[in-house]
Design an enzyme around this catalytic site. Sequence first.
Site, short mmCIF file in Angstrom:
data_model
loop_
_atom_site.label_atom_id
_atom_site.label_comp_id
_atom_site.label_asym_id
_atom_site.label_seq_id
_atom_site.Cartn_x
_atom_site.Cartn_y
_atom_site.Cartn_z
N ARG A 64 0.78 -1.25 0.00
CA ARG A 64 0.00 0.00 0.00
C ARG A 64 0.81 1.30 0.00
O ARG A 64 0.26 2.36 -0.23
CB ARG A 64 -0.98 0.05 1.17
CG ARG A 64 -1.99 -1.06 1.16
CD ARG A 64 -3.19 -0.72 0.29
NE ARG A 64 -4.22 -1.72 0.43
CZ ARG A 64 -4.48 -2.67 -0.48
NH1 ARG A 64 -3.81 -2.71 -1.61
NH2 ARG A 64 -5.42 -3.55 -0.28
N ASP A 305 -1.99 -13.20 -0.66
CA ASP A 305 -2.83 -12.14 -1.25
C ASP A 305 -3.23 -11.14 -0.16
O ASP A 305 -4.40 -10.82 0.04
CB ASP A 305 -4.06 -12.70 -1.97
CG ASP A 305 -4.81 -11.61 -2.74
OD1 ASP A 305 -4.27 -10.51 -2.89
OD2 ASP A 305 -5.95 -11.88 -3.17
#
Lengths: 426, 319
Positions: A64, A305
């Site tokens: 992120r 993931d």
Amino acid sequence: MTTIHIHGGRIIDPAQQIDRTADLLIRDGNIVGIDESSESVDESIDAAGLIVCPGLIDLHVALREPGFEEDETIASGTAAALAGGFTSVASMPDTSPVVDNRAAAEFIVLQAERAGNCRVFPLGAVTKDHAAEELSEIGQLVDGGAVAFTGAKKPVANAEIMRRALEYTRMFDRPIFNHPQVPELVSKAVMHDGYYSTLLGMPGMPAASESIMIGRDIALAEMTGGKLHLMCVSTADAVEQIRRAKARGIAVTADVTPHHLVLTDESLQSFDSNFKVDPPLRTQEHIDALIEGLKDGTIDAICSDHQPFAEEKKAVEVDLAPFGIVGLETVLPLCVKSLIEPGHLDWPELIALLSTGPERILNINKGSLHPGADADVTLIDPDVSWIIDPADFRSQGRNTPFAGWNVSGRAQTVIVGGQVRYRSEA
Amino acid sequence: MTASTGPQTVTGLRWTRRHLLGLADLSAEEITSILDQAEEFKRLAAAGETKLNALAGTVVANLFFENSTRTRTSFSLAAKRLSADTIDFSSSGSSLSKGETFLDTARNIEAMGATQVVVRHRTPGAPHLLAKSLGVNVLNAGDGTREHPTQALLDIFTIRERRGTLEGLTVALVGDILHSRVARSNIFGLTTLGARVIVCGPATLIPPHIEELGVEVSYNFDDILAEADCINLLRVQFERQRGGFFPSVREYAHLFGMDGPRLRRAKDEVLILAPGPINRGLEITPEVADGGHSVILDQVTNGLMIRMACLYLLNQQNQ
């Protein structure tokens, strides 16, 4: 000049096909060898009852940063990776700005070094700004440290761009990671298309959307000779198509997440957005096929993931919530639950799916304990029972459907480049 | 008008829930309890007791995040008939576009003293989110394409009123099943009460696995006309469509519209229902909508009774 002696553990190194109780010696950041001794030892680690294996590798993690630091930073994400037993992670390029140029890739590597947790290998964007119009500067990205190219959760929908990407990356011997899904079949959908989507009145994502994209990608991989990696496969037909493609010698690999092995679409009855993942949770028949694919080598790797989201982004109506859950800190116990405990895989097979498997796809020269290798080592306590509590996560993300689950198996000590970077408090 | 004194709980009811989120989980006894209570309110209304004080001092909030006229009006009037105070909050935009989350909006309404929240929202499960997060009774007034329990209850009430029972009746739900919360709630309620349900519509508007909900599927309206005791004509939901489900309105009306000739081939005693608002000339021609088999306006009247019963029974759990 640091020497670490790990003694009495069960050493599992799939790359060398080793599985026996022995000692491991590390000096100055490298593996000296198994059964080697040393006059002077700076640190001695008792590994009795533990598994000693190559540091685990996660080839699908969203960190992120830059752009979405409210969800996760490279520092917090890599701390979570260590707690999960991972010494190397591949980071997704769907940041803001997108990792579509050399400077962006180098920023990721630099931030990871500053954080001093695990290693981070950036994935580069296939197309500039993920716009699906022109290829990124893939050669420059390789120079900046990118090890593979992907649209992250955006499938490379245009077949011509996918073809050119598979052709172009051959020059660098780097794979294209695709999220295999036909976008127009999953528009506005939130879950698997089946009985439960009908029951709950929610638009569904049919399994066929994955089948179609995988068929296209395999044909393009065969045509171009490029390396294709299919991310997070979730359907029985995907496993079957990949099995056949491998038998024909096509350069295709695939991974699966643990949550697709333990949860089904039935969970969405709770309307909890922590069950909203992409690809969606499917049915038991798909789970059975995925496990079969792991057992026979059709699926090469297991990945988290990891998709962290700030609490306020997930605490909304299920259609507005983003897809994804955090995974780094729960991969190991969920693999134990879904694969080891039912007897589908043994520990060496599981470790292979978390080390040599991802290594073969990423080609980063990690994932083994052979003499001279970087001393990335994970010690796992296979039997320790614990309860998953998101409040204890190192990740900033708390978005997990596994809160309160009683599980077994956990990383106990994690060594990166010969330095102990993590010790479990439990 | 003087408010009469309550309570008027029908004896022998089996109702212990704090929320009405859907019919999927309700037992036949629970559904019957609501129907019986509604019947009692209808009897009282016929006797001139139109204002009851059963909910005096409570606050019913109508939270409508999707456009609605009749359901909102019906709930509002139901609350007033029971002497509750009402708050109306309507917003057709998504909560995110307004900057305040759905939950925060609902928490604000709760802080104003609401004791019961009636919620309509475009997302399946939105009422569940409120039920989990707030301390009030939550009544689902339609969540996306999932459920619309009070609509199905009023449909069922209307059928029971005319036929005495649902057991053994064949009910056809015709039209857009895929996007219809009314269809889902009807399927759950009708099958639980022992009716046979046939869903009929274009193949693109009948979702996969629907048979597993205990219904039969037909793509040919004319084939099932003679079998149906009740025909519920669902509205074509233009606003929910992603497009391309059928080639033209004309073709839809040709294949699935209820018109005079079809009515004449149906059973003599057939009941024609429609949840409304109806698209005259599309699902139903005026001849049928205004004809002797139509119970469309009874449905509206009964809707008020059903909503009074739901508000009343849920509030009982707060005592």
